[in-house]
Write a protein that holds these residues in place. Sequence first.
Motif, short mmCIF file in Angstrom:
data_model
loop_
_atom_site.label_atom_id
_atom_site.label_comp_id
_atom_site.label_asym_id
_atom_site.label_seq_id
_atom_site.Cartn_x
_atom_site.Cartn_y
_atom_site.Cartn_z
N LYS A 158 0.81 -1.22 0.00
CA LYS A 158 0.00 0.00 0.00
C LYS A 158 0.84 1.27 0.00
O LYS A 158 0.30 2.36 -0.18
N LYS A 159 2.16 1.13 0.21
CA LYS A 159 3.03 2.30 0.11
C LYS A 159 2.89 2.96 -1.27
O LYS A 159 2.99 4.18 -1.41
N TRP A 160 2.64 2.16 -2.30
CA TRP A 160 2.60 2.68 -3.66
C TRP A 160 1.20 3.11 -4.10
O TRP A 160 1.01 3.52 -5.24
N TYR A 161 0.22 3.00 -3.21
CA TYR A 161 -1.16 3.33 -3.58
C TYR A 161 -1.63 4.65 -3.00
O TYR A 161 -2.67 5.16 -3.40
N ILE A 162 -0.90 5.19 -2.03
CA ILE A 162 -1.32 6.45 -1.40
C ILE A 162 -0.31 7.52 -1.80
O ILE A 162 0.87 7.39 -1.52
N PRO A 163 -0.76 8.60 -2.48
CA PRO A 163 0.16 9.61 -2.97
C PRO A 163 0.73 10.45 -1.83
O PRO A 163 0.18 10.51 -0.74
N CYS A 164 1.84 11.09 -2.14
CA CYS A 164 2.42 12.05 -1.20
C CYS A 164 2.79 13.30 -1.99
O CYS A 164 3.41 13.18 -3.06
N PRO A 165 2.42 14.48 -1.56
CA PRO A 165 1.74 14.82 -0.30
C PRO A 165 0.37 14.16 -0.17
O PRO A 165 -0.29 13.92 -1.18
N LEU A 166 -0.01 13.90 1.07
CA LEU A 166 -1.28 13.24 1.33
C LEU A 166 -2.44 14.13 0.91
O LEU A 166 -2.36 15.35 1.03
N PRO A 167 -3.52 13.54 0.40
CA PRO A 167 -4.69 14.33 0.04
C PRO A 167 -5.30 14.99 1.27
O PRO A 167 -5.31 14.42 2.35
N LEU A 168 -5.84 16.20 1.07
CA LEU A 168 -6.45 16.90 2.19
C LEU A 168 -7.79 16.29 2.55
O LEU A 168 -8.22 16.32 3.71
N ASN A 169 -8.50 15.77 1.52
CA ASN A 169 -9.77 15.11 1.82
C ASN A 169 -9.51 13.62 2.05
O ASN A 169 -8.39 13.16 1.98
N HIS A 170 -10.56 12.86 2.31
CA HIS A 170 -10.40 11.45 2.66
C HIS A 170 -10.58 10.54 1.45
O HIS A 170 -10.89 9.37 1.59
N THR A 171 -10.42 11.10 0.24
CA THR A 171 -10.42 10.27 -0.96
C THR A 171 -9.02 10.32 -1.54
O THR A 171 -8.15 11.02 -1.06
N LEU A 172 -8.83 9.61 -2.62
CA LEU A 172 -7.50 9.58 -3.23
C LEU A 172 -7.37 10.63 -4.33
O LEU A 172 -6.57 10.49 -5.23
N THR A 173 -8.18 11.70 -4.27
CA THR A 173 -8.01 12.82 -5.18
C THR A 173 -6.74 13.56 -4.79
O THR A 173 -6.60 14.03 -3.67
#
Length: 401
Positions: A158-173
């Motif tokens: 899952k390290k490769w599925y969550i972008p950085c910087p982290l999204p401000l909302n709780h979706t992966l937008t």
Amino acid sequence: MNAIMGSGILGLSYAMANTGLIGFSILLLIVALLAAYSIHLLLCLCIRTAVTSYEDLGLLAFGSPGKILVASTILIQNIGAMSSYMFIIKSELPATISGFLADDHSGAWYLDGRLLLVITAVCIVFPLALLPKIGFLGYTSSLSFFFMVYFAIVVVIKKWYIPCPLPLNHTLTYVEISNSSECKPKLFEFSKESAFALPTMAFSFLCHTSVLPIYCELKSPSKSRMQNVANLGIFLSFLIYFISALFGYLTFYGKVESELLKSYSRFLPNDLLIITVRLFILLSVILTVPLIHFPARKAFMMMFFSCQSSCVRLILVTLVLNIVIVLLAIYVPDIRNVFGVVGSTTSTCLLFVFPGVFYLKLSFEDFLSRQKLGACGLVVLGICIGACSLTLITVNWAYNE
């Protein structure tokens, strides 16, 4: 390894975020090496005294007060461990249930973690803890090790599925954030939250109350082979701890929660892999809590009752312990508080202080021998770690208030 690995794995990414990548690695390695050395001292004492339990070592070293001290320490340690497991049930069971349901479940009763915690304790944990023989739980709880390995693998993926910087909302937008430095790991970090790191590590490597019973029940016990097994178990646990902590930290950096699964719940609430991880961790927790009830109840009985326990007394003591851990899980706001307080007090005593003190008391070697000097260093280091951590945690609470 089953005795070592538990809920502590969920707090190690938070510990890395507050000590830095290199700082955490050094501290985790030191705690692992000291845990192996203290097991070495316990095995030496087991051979010389033929004692089969931690409590009996306390009795042999300091009489009844020593036995009561060790029993009370084990009781508090196990209550803390059970409370941390029940806290995980409170925080993760609602998200797991809602993850399997496609309908709109806002406001549903099963989203109340405290209610689900009480139901789980009454319907599952309490009946299982009352069983006269729970051998089958010994086998099923061994699955918890494989659940921890699965957890570490999913954390890496899952390290490769969550972008950085982290999204401000709780979706992966993806949301652009100007401060790109938050995506760079810190090598060393020190803050008021760093006080929770060492106690969490001590909590995570504690298996010492299980070592002597395991060793004494072997068909042909050998100290060297048992030490090799302990070293291998600690080394493999260290690898799994480090991998899960590292990739959990590299996923969320400074935004990682004190209980790692909560971080994934924020950003991947309906992800199938995360839901299965939650389910496996919950199964592991629910099956492990009744096992921890047994040594806690034994320590309680040893402290307060000298005669043979009746069935009614056994039920009442189990009920009292169940109520205490449920109340702690409900009213403790953050799992790091459990790791911090228990880790800096009872875990430190059982991991560092008691093995060193018992060796100094029961060994007839010259005080300047290598083993006694090592035992003395272990005691001093354990007292310093526990006292400093507990003081910093108390100051941190006062500062937050």
